[in-house]
Write an enzyme that holds these catalytic residues in place. Structure first.
Site, short mmCIF file in Angstrom:
data_model
loop_
_atom_site.label_atom_id
_atom_site.label_comp_id
_atom_site.label_asym_id
_atom_site.label_seq_id
_atom_site.Cartn_x
_atom_site.Cartn_y
_atom_site.Cartn_z
N ARG A 257 0.83 -1.21 0.00
CA ARG A 257 0.00 0.00 0.00
C ARG A 257 0.87 1.27 0.00
O ARG A 257 0.53 2.27 -0.62
CB ARG A 257 -0.95 -0.01 1.21
CG ARG A 257 -2.03 1.06 1.09
CD ARG A 257 -3.09 0.91 2.14
NE ARG A 257 -2.58 1.14 3.48
CZ ARG A 257 -3.28 0.96 4.60
NH1 ARG A 257 -4.52 0.53 4.54
NH2 ARG A 257 -2.75 1.19 5.78
N LYS B 228 -2.38 7.16 1.46
CA LYS B 228 -2.24 7.49 2.88
C LYS B 228 -1.28 8.68 2.96
O LYS B 228 -0.06 8.52 3.04
CB LYS B 228 -1.71 6.27 3.64
CG LYS B 228 -2.05 6.32 5.12
CD LYS B 228 -1.98 4.94 5.72
CE LYS B 228 -1.98 4.98 7.23
NZ LYS B 228 -3.17 5.57 7.83
N GLU C 17 -15.93 6.24 4.39
CA GLU C 17 -15.19 5.77 5.56
C GLU C 17 -15.05 6.94 6.52
O GLU C 17 -15.45 8.06 6.22
CB GLU C 17 -13.82 5.23 5.15
CG GLU C 17 -12.91 6.29 4.55
CD GLU C 17 -11.50 5.80 4.30
OE1 GLU C 17 -11.00 4.97 5.08
OE2 GLU C 17 -10.87 6.28 3.34
C1 PLP Z 1 -8.45 6.98 6.44
C2 PLP Z 1 -8.20 5.60 6.93
N1 PLP Z 1 -9.01 4.61 6.51
C3 PLP Z 1 -8.83 3.34 6.89
C4 PLP Z 1 -7.82 2.99 7.75
C5 PLP Z 1 -7.63 1.56 8.15
O1 PLP Z 1 -6.55 0.99 7.48
P1 PLP Z 1 -5.76 -0.23 8.12
O2 PLP Z 1 -6.78 -1.23 8.51
O3 PLP Z 1 -4.87 -0.69 7.02
O4 PLP Z 1 -5.02 0.31 9.27
C6 PLP Z 1 -6.95 3.98 8.23
C7 PLP Z 1 -5.87 3.64 9.15
O5 PLP Z 1 -4.77 3.62 8.79
C8 PLP Z 1 -7.14 5.32 7.81
O6 PLP Z 1 -6.35 6.30 8.23
#
Ligand code: PLP
Length: 330
Positions: A75, A176, A210
């Site tokens: 990712r 991210k 989300e």
């Molecule tokens: C915006 C956002 N969505 C979803 C997630 C969940 O991602 P993960 O399960 O890979 O930590 C995160 C956390 O990192 C996030 O910051």
């Protein structure tokens, strides 16, 4: 560490690799107290930065294991690509994360704590005329933070629904990067002040995406409903892990779009939860829509959320066999 706010304690050592002349150099272990950064560095002006967040858990056998290291590295490379940053080789990323854990091994707390790892990639070229092109130099580093719970696990969360403003721009949903968190910050702060909300669930034009820091799911008996993967949101590694475990436990998983009207209609009967590395699988007890508070189920953590959370944590802590090869010993 459990008494300190999540992320506020940083371990002493970090790994660093400099990108210059089209390649990443061999990484080094250094003190995690400062970065060599020119005031004209690309990242400080044009936002060329992305990061990851994953955890190393101390198992009940005392062994420390990283959870889904390869997926997080993958990712990070997607984020780097979409931000026109140099592509960090997967092997370099995974070795840097492992070396960071090894160097700070004494900081890995016992469960429910964990060592949170934060790989970061920034454009460092000192050039304030480079808005329209990628940085030619960059820095990749991995810091660590011993953490407890991100959300207080003794209570359910209040989530405000934002039906107009987006969390991110269309081209950065899957990235991210700090810019996305900056976009969500003012809205999240306002919802906290007005409604005591822990998170904001972004649903621009009524289309549920989300929250600012986690993925969202609805659990109705043996059926889990969550948005299907598309470019509008971050593809959570926890989301994938929870859905994989759920399918194996006999749940039906429906990956599809959910509108705010459906959410509101089903609120009294279903469980809702937020998934993420930091959130794990956190139960939602109330939604706030246009100032109105709606209780989810009876407002307490639902049995399915609790069961799925416990199964996930058992895999992370090697209390149950890891059939998917998700954990890596450091
Ligand atoms: C915006 C956002 N969505 C979803 C997630 C969940 O991602 P993960 O399960 O890979 O930590 C995160 C956390 O990192 C996030 O910051």
């Amino acid at each position: 560490m459990a008494d300190k706010p999540f992320g506020s304690v940083i371990s002493d050592r970090m790994t660093v690799s400099v990108y210059e002349q089209d390649r990443f150099n061999v990484h080094e272990l250094v003190a995690a107290d400062a970065l060599p950064l020119h005031p004209a560095a690309h990242v400080l002006h044009y936002g060329s930065a992305c990061f990851e967040g994953l955890k190393a858990h101390r198992g009940s056998d005392g062994v420390v294991r990283l959870f889904r290291l390869d997926r997080h590295a993958e990712r990070m490379r997607i984020s780097a690509d979409l931000l026109c940053l140099p592509d960090p080789p997967a092997e370099l990323l995974t070795e840097m994360v492992r070396d960071t854990v090894r160097a700070n091994l004494d900081d890995v707390p016992d469960p429910p704590g964990a060592l949170y790892l934060r790989p970061v990639l920034i454009g460092t070229e000192p050039n304030i005329g480079a808005a329209a092109r990628a940085a030619r130099t960059a820095l990749l580093y991995v810091i660590a933070s011993p953490v407890g719970d991100y959300f207080d696990s003794s209570r359910t969360l209040t989530v405000a629904i934002e039906t107009q403003l987006p969390r991110t721009t269309p081209q950065f949903g899957q990235v991210k990067t700090g810019a996305n968190y900056a976009m969500a910050l003012g809205i999240t702060r306002q919802a906290a002040e007005r409604y005591g909300a822990d998170q904001v669930l972004f649903a621009p034009d009524g289309d549920v995406q989300e929250t600012g820091a986690a993925n969202f799911m609805m659990i109705d008996g043996n059926r889990i409903v969550t948005r299907a993967l598309d470019s509008s949101f971050l593809h959570g590694v926890t989301r994938d892990s929870v859905l994989t475990i759920a399918r194996e436990q006999g749940y039906d998983v429906e990956e599809r779009n959910v509108g705010v009207p459906e959410l509101v209609e089903r609120t009294p009967q279903v469980e809702m939860a937020l998934s993420g590395t930091a959130a794990v699988l956190a139960p939602v007890g109330a939604l706030v829509l246009e100032g109105q508070r709606l209780t989810v189920g009876d407002g307490s953590p639902g049995p399915n959320t609790t069961k799925l959370r416990e199964t996930l944590q058992a895999v992370q802590r090697a209390e149950t066999p890891d059939r998917w090869g998700w954990t890596t010993e450091v």
